[in-house]
Design a protein around this motif. Structure first.
Motif, mmCIF file in Angstrom:
data_model
loop_
_atom_site.group_PDB
_atom_site.id
_atom_site.type_symbol
_atom_site.label_atom_id
_atom_site.label_comp_id
_atom_site.label_asym_id
_atom_site.label_seq_id
_atom_site.Cartn_x
_atom_site.Cartn_y
_atom_site.Cartn_z
ATOM 1 N N ASP A 1 -33.606 25.203 4.359
ATOM 2 C CA ASP A 1 -34.817 25.510 3.577
ATOM 3 C C ASP A 1 -35.216 26.970 3.857
ATOM 4 O OD1 ASP A 1 -37.280 25.707 2.450
ATOM 5 O OD2 ASP A 1 -38.132 23.924 3.389
ATOM 6 N N VAL B 1 -33.488 27.074 -1.268
ATOM 7 C CA VAL B 1 -32.553 26.687 -0.206
ATOM 8 C C VAL B 1 -31.339 27.614 -0.186
ATOM 9 C CG1 VAL B 1 -33.142 24.222 -0.168
ATOM 10 C CG2 VAL B 1 -31.406 25.027 -1.753
ATOM 11 N N LEU C 1 -36.188 17.862 4.688
ATOM 12 C CA LEU C 1 -35.920 18.803 3.595
ATOM 13 C C LEU C 1 -36.495 18.293 2.274
ATOM 14 C CD1 LEU C 1 -34.142 21.421 2.849
ATOM 15 C CD2 LEU C 1 -32.512 19.759 1.953
#
Ligand SMILES: Nc1ncnc2c1ncn2[C@@H]1O[C@H](COP(=O)(O)OP(=O)(O)O)[C@@H](O)[C@H]1O
Ligand SMILES: [Mg+2]
Length: 349
Positions: free
Chosen positions: A120, A99, A42
């Protein structure tokens, strides 16, 4: 803790550690007490140590710190779960990503922490944005088409009367007026063409794009003096189905833009290849490039940075490619160059 279901051992720690969603356990001030491996992907980190015991706020843009703190306090003090919210995070390399965040209280011993699950959604948001841009293009096209109809007829009549005047009493002002009017009519015509490509009653035919690329390039011969042209044609026998003239015009517009992007010397590379059911055409140049801001505007009718540009070339390209079931993407860097990547569904043989 290990439990068994149907004789498979489930190691819950491993499950969370390898979960596809990024999971954090946070304490006060956003201190990270735990995070799983998905966090590395991420935030593009190389090891968990880079983030553990830091505050998550270091990875959140400052403009949303206030709201994040309020929500975290609500979870820690009032033990309330928080519905899914959209936010942004900052990756280690500085890239900002979109996100989706879910937060709930987690009691460990006597202490309350916040468990935070982050996904994400940058690609999803981009897809939604692209879709709305296509819609925008379509509605702009409709408006443009109706304006063109309204304006074209009176202009054509004026042109007719000008011809009569010229026959009656020739004057070089009349010639200038005539040629200016002709320019306006050409723009209107191309606007009609790009805003309503499906109106052009061209038949769909099977086309070997590689041949068309080669013949289009030959049209630019004398403009390529300072430009090195690299042509890489693979899978030349692959065909696509489409409107031939529209596709030729789209390729022409991409190459014309590439040439115009090179002010002195440079390279243009044109590639053709087949991959996974698609015929790919890439037109790259080592020209001026466009900024990230301008990148979003490409394809919008009348967007041009050129003194004598019309801003209709790329609109024609985008509408033609979408109209024929294809896709187009663009990458560009100021001062380095630009690549347009077109994909069209290949004809199944
Ligand atoms: N290959 C390229 N390199 C740099 N900028 C480009 C390129 N292609 C298009 N552009 C940018 O997009 C704008 C719109 O292009 P286009 O629709 O063809 O209109 P025009 O060429 O008449 O300006 C151009 O003015 C230019 O700023
Ligand atoms: Mg152009």
């Amino acid at each position: 803790m290990i439990e068994t279901i149907d004789s498979i051992d489930i190691d819950f720690h491993k499950l969370i550690e390898n979960s596809l969603n990024a999971i954090f356990i946070l304490g006060e001030e956003g201190k990270i007490h735990y995070c799983n491996k998905a966090v590395l992907r991420l935030l593009k980190l190389t090891s968990i140590e880079e983030i553990l015991h830091n505050s998550l706020y270091n990875f959140i843009p400052t403009y949303i710190h206030g709201v994040c703190k309020e929500r975290l306090n609500n979870v820690l003090l009032n033990q309330q779960a928080i519905d899914c919210i959209e936010a942004q995070m900052i990756r280690k390399d500085g890239e900002i990503i979109d996100v989706e965040v879910k937060t709930a209280p987690l009691k460990l011993g006597n202490e309350v922490f916040a468990q935070v699950v982050i996904q994400d959604i940058t690609d999803r948001k981009l897809a939604v944005k692209l879709f709305s841009e296509r819609e925008k293009l379509a509605s702009l096209g409709q408006i443009a088409a109706s304006i063109v109809h309204e304006v074209k007829n009176p202009l054509t009549r004026v042109k007719g009367f000008l011809q009569l005047l010229k026959q009656d009493q020739p004057h070089n002002f009349l010639d200038t007026m005539d040629s200016e009017l002709e320019k306006a009519l050409t723009i209107l015509h191309s606007l009609l063409f790009v805003s309503k490509p499906d109106l052009t009653d061209e038949p769909f035919v099977s086309i070997e794009l590689s041949k068309e690329i080669e013949s289009t390039l030959s049209l630019f011969q004398e403009k390529l003096e300072n430009v090195k042209l690299v042509i890489q044609i693979r899978d030349s026998n692959k065909k696509v189905v489409g409107k031939r003239n529209s596709l030729l015009k789209a390729i022409f517009n991409l190459i014309k833009n590439a040439i115009e992007a090179i002010s002195e010397e440079g390279t243009i590379k044109v590639e053709h290849y087949y991959q996974n059911g698609w015929v790919h055409v890439k037109v790259s140049d080592s020209g001026v490039g466009v900024s990230q801001e301008q990148l979003k505007m490409l394809g919008t009718p009348f967007f041009t940075t050129k003194d004598h540009g019309t801003g209709l070339g790329l609109t024609q390209v985008y509408t033609t490619i979408y109209d024929q079931g294809g896709d187009i993407s663009v990458q560009s860097e100021v001062g380095k160059g630009t690549t347009f990547h077109v994909k069209l569904p290949a004809l199944k043989e």
